[in-house]
Design a protein around this motif. Structure first.
Motif, short mmCIF file in Angstrom:
data_model
loop_
_atom_site.label_atom_id
_atom_site.label_comp_id
_atom_site.label_asym_id
_atom_site.label_seq_id
_atom_site.Cartn_x
_atom_site.Cartn_y
_atom_site.Cartn_z
N ARG A 1 3.51 4.45 -16.71
CA ARG A 1 3.69 5.86 -16.40
C ARG A 1 2.61 6.39 -15.47
N THR A 2 1.46 5.76 -15.50
CA THR A 2 0.37 6.18 -14.62
C THR A 2 0.80 6.04 -13.15
N ILE A 3 1.47 4.93 -12.84
CA ILE A 3 1.95 4.73 -11.48
C ILE A 3 2.98 5.81 -11.12
N ASP A 4 3.91 6.08 -12.04
CA ASP A 4 4.95 7.08 -11.79
C ASP A 4 4.34 8.44 -11.46
N VAL A 5 3.33 8.81 -12.21
CA VAL A 5 2.68 10.11 -12.01
C VAL A 5 2.03 10.16 -10.63
N HIS A 6 1.35 9.09 -10.25
CA HIS A 6 0.68 9.06 -8.95
C HIS A 6 1.70 9.07 -7.81
N ILE A 7 2.82 8.37 -7.98
CA ILE A 7 3.87 8.39 -6.96
C ILE A 7 4.44 9.79 -6.82
N ARG A 8 4.64 10.47 -7.95
CA ARG A 8 5.18 11.83 -7.89
C ARG A 8 4.25 12.75 -7.12
N LYS A 9 2.96 12.61 -7.32
CA LYS A 9 1.98 13.43 -6.61
C LYS A 9 1.97 13.12 -5.12
N PRO B 1 5.05 -1.58 5.13
CA PRO B 1 6.26 -0.76 5.00
C PRO B 1 7.49 -1.61 4.75
N GLY B 2 8.30 -1.20 3.78
CA GLY B 2 9.51 -1.94 3.46
C GLY B 2 9.34 -2.97 2.36
N LYS B 3 8.12 -3.38 2.11
CA LYS B 3 7.88 -4.37 1.05
C LYS B 3 7.92 -3.68 -0.30
N VAL B 4 8.59 -4.30 -1.24
CA VAL B 4 8.63 -3.76 -2.60
C VAL B 4 7.43 -4.30 -3.38
N PHE B 5 6.57 -3.40 -3.80
CA PHE B 5 5.42 -3.78 -4.62
C PHE B 5 5.80 -3.64 -6.08
N LYS B 6 5.69 -4.73 -6.81
CA LYS B 6 6.00 -4.69 -8.23
C LYS B 6 4.93 -3.92 -8.98
N ARG B 7 5.30 -3.37 -10.12
CA ARG B 7 4.38 -2.58 -10.91
C ARG B 7 3.12 -3.36 -11.27
N GLU B 8 3.33 -4.63 -11.65
CA GLU B 8 2.18 -5.45 -12.04
C GLU B 8 1.20 -5.63 -10.89
N GLU B 9 1.74 -5.79 -9.68
CA GLU B 9 0.89 -5.97 -8.50
C GLU B 9 0.13 -4.68 -8.18
N ILE B 10 0.82 -3.55 -8.32
CA ILE B 10 0.16 -2.26 -8.07
C ILE B 10 -0.98 -2.02 -9.05
N LEU B 11 -0.70 -2.28 -10.33
CA LEU B 11 -1.73 -2.09 -11.35
C LEU B 11 -2.93 -2.99 -11.08
N ASP B 12 -2.67 -4.22 -10.68
CA ASP B 12 -3.75 -5.17 -10.44
C ASP B 12 -4.59 -4.78 -9.23
N LYS B 13 -3.92 -4.38 -8.13
CA LYS B 13 -4.65 -4.11 -6.89
C LYS B 13 -5.28 -2.71 -6.83
N VAL B 14 -4.68 -1.76 -7.52
CA VAL B 14 -5.21 -0.39 -7.47
C VAL B 14 -6.14 -0.10 -8.64
N PHE C 1 -5.08 7.74 -3.10
CA PHE C 1 -5.29 7.20 -1.77
C PHE C 1 -5.10 5.68 -1.76
N GLU C 2 -5.69 5.00 -2.73
CA GLU C 2 -5.61 3.55 -2.78
C GLU C 2 -4.18 3.07 -3.00
N LEU C 3 -3.43 3.81 -3.81
CA LEU C 3 -2.03 3.48 -4.04
C LEU C 3 -1.23 3.67 -2.75
N PHE C 4 -1.46 4.79 -2.09
CA PHE C 4 -0.76 5.08 -0.83
C PHE C 4 -1.11 4.04 0.23
#
Length: 227
Positions: free
Chosen positions: A197-205, A174-187, A164-167
């Motif tokens: 890979r944790t991000i990839d798995v959550h995106i797949r779900k 919308p349209g903004k590219v979130f870098k992996r480092e930013e996603i890891l830090d904020k989520v 949920f937090e990632l989504f």
């Protein structure tokens, strides 16, 4: 968004234009960066990630048309507003500007008060949503942050907390590219050490539960939410 947080890139090979327009916009409270040709504009745009680019057409080394086309190919600049500021007022020139990816066209000379008014109108197109908003409505999906609830096509979708937090993070812009480092830090923050890979798995779900078309992978960079 407050004025002091808005970044404007001003591009022109005329030093007087840069000085006068830049001064007037900075007096309004905006953050101003300048460039003198298309090549420098692309480099500066990548660095400062402006919300608005005001760019001359006829410039040495690389003109505004080519610079605009190149900027539109940069994922993290996909939502930047670009307007041409030029003395050329022929219809064919304006059409070419729009074809190159410009959002608007300002013919000079222009009175500074009118220019400021035009800039304010352009910036109203920014469709960013405040992060602390309790409820978002994007792409026909209602996201209630307080209740951790998502409703799509009148169907409630239940997501685990991190999904949920990632989504929610992606959907706020919308349209903004979130870098992996930013996603890891904020989520995930400092709660636990996780890998990319944790991000990839959550995106797949999320793709499985919400829809594959909403999530776009920018290879080597990160992810963005599209509507």
């Amino acid at each position: 968004m407050k004025k002091k947080d808005i970044r404007i890139l001003l591009v022109d090979d005329d030093a007087d234009i840069l000085e006068i327009v830049g001064y007037n916009l900075s007096q309004e409270g905006y953050q101003i960066t300048t460039a003198v040709n298309g090549k420098e504009a692309i480099a500066k745009a990548k660095k400062v990630l402006p919300h608005l680019i005001i760019m001359d057409v006829m410039m040495p080394e690389m003109d505004g048309m080519e610079a605009c086309e190149n900027i539109r190919k940069i994922p993290e600049l996909s939502n930047v507003i670009i307007t041409f500021l030029t003395a050329r007022s022929e219809d064919y020139s304006q059409v070419a500007g729009f074809d190159a990816g410009a959002d608007d066209y300002i013919t000079k000379p222009i009175k500074q008060k009118l220019l400021i008014s035009k800039v304010k109108a352009l910036l109203r197109r920014l469709k960013e949503t405040e992060i602390d908003s309790e409820t978002l409505n994007v792409g026909g999906i209602e996201i209630n942050r307080e209740e951790y609830k998502i409703v799509k096509d009148n169907i409630e979708i239940v997501l685990p907390r991190k999904e949920f937090e990632l989504f929610y993070l992606l959907a706020t812009k919308p349209g903004k590219v979130f870098k992996r480092e930013e996603i890891l830090d904020k989520v995930w923050g400092n709660d636990v050490v996780v890998g990319g890979r944790t991000i990839d798995v959550h995106i797949r779900k999320l793709r499985e539960k919400i829809g594959d078309d909403f999530f776009k992978t920018i290879k080597g960079v990160g992810y963005k939410f599209e509507v």
